[in-house]
Design a protein around this motif. Sequence first.
Motif, PDB file in Angstrom:
ATOM      1  N   GLN A  84       0.882  -1.330   0.161  1.00 52.56           N
ATOM      2  CA  GLN A  84      -0.048   0.015   0.011  1.00 52.56           C
ATOM      3  C   GLN A  84       0.952   1.203   0.038  1.00 52.56           C
ATOM      4  OE1 GLN A  84      -3.172  -1.824   2.846  1.00 52.56           O
ATOM      5  NE2 GLN A  84      -3.579   0.250   2.399  1.00 52.56           N
TER       6      GLN A  84
ATOM      7  N   HIS B  55       1.917   3.085  -3.401  1.00 51.85           N
ATOM      8  CA  HIS B  55       0.942   4.123  -4.186  1.00 51.85           C
ATOM      9  C   HIS B  55       0.834   5.372  -3.494  1.00 51.85           C
ATOM     10  CE1 HIS B  55      -0.191   0.444  -6.323  1.00 51.85           C
ATOM     11  NE2 HIS B  55      -0.132  -0.182  -4.956  1.00 51.85           N
TER      12      HIS B  55
ATOM     13  N   ASN C  73      -5.600   1.878  -0.878  1.00 49.84           N
ATOM     14  CA  ASN C  73      -5.685   0.688  -1.717  1.00 49.84           C
ATOM     15  C   ASN C  73      -5.976  -0.575  -1.214  1.00 49.84           C
ATOM     16  OD1 ASN C  73      -5.259   2.592  -4.047  1.00 49.84           O
ATOM     17  ND2 ASN C  73      -3.144   2.162  -4.048  1.00 49.84           N
TER      18      ASN C  73
END
Length: 134
Positions: free
Chosen positions: A126, A129, A134
């Motif tokens: 995660q 990003h 997400n």
Amino acid sequence: MIDFFERKLRLQDLEVWDVQCGEGIYRMFIFDENRLPELADLDIPSNAIAEDLRENLITVSVYSNTLVKDEHIEDLDQFAKQLTDHVALAHCHVITNFYTGAIDEMSKWFLKEKLNLNYEEIPLTQLWHLNQDN
């Protein structure tokens, strides 16, 4: 003057930034409260007209290990307002407050208190990003 800044975390309702002003190191939490503000949130007289309240409240909590320097307060406040400039500010109150305490401990407390989140438990994937939801 802001010398350096780095976003540490971006969630749907929260952004966390590390900000340096001269020798001062600050951690800034920009949190969308997703609620109507109350008069007590705004530090205005209780006899103020409630119709003056906007539709949403965004709080900015700035933590530092030592007292914030007076010359940094306005710079940090303006930086927070620049970061929230994309929201409909005519409909949101953005309130900045300053706190003193161990930055890492206060960060853990804030994430747990506001989002029931433990930073160390966010999967590494995660963090690859722009948005960690997400």
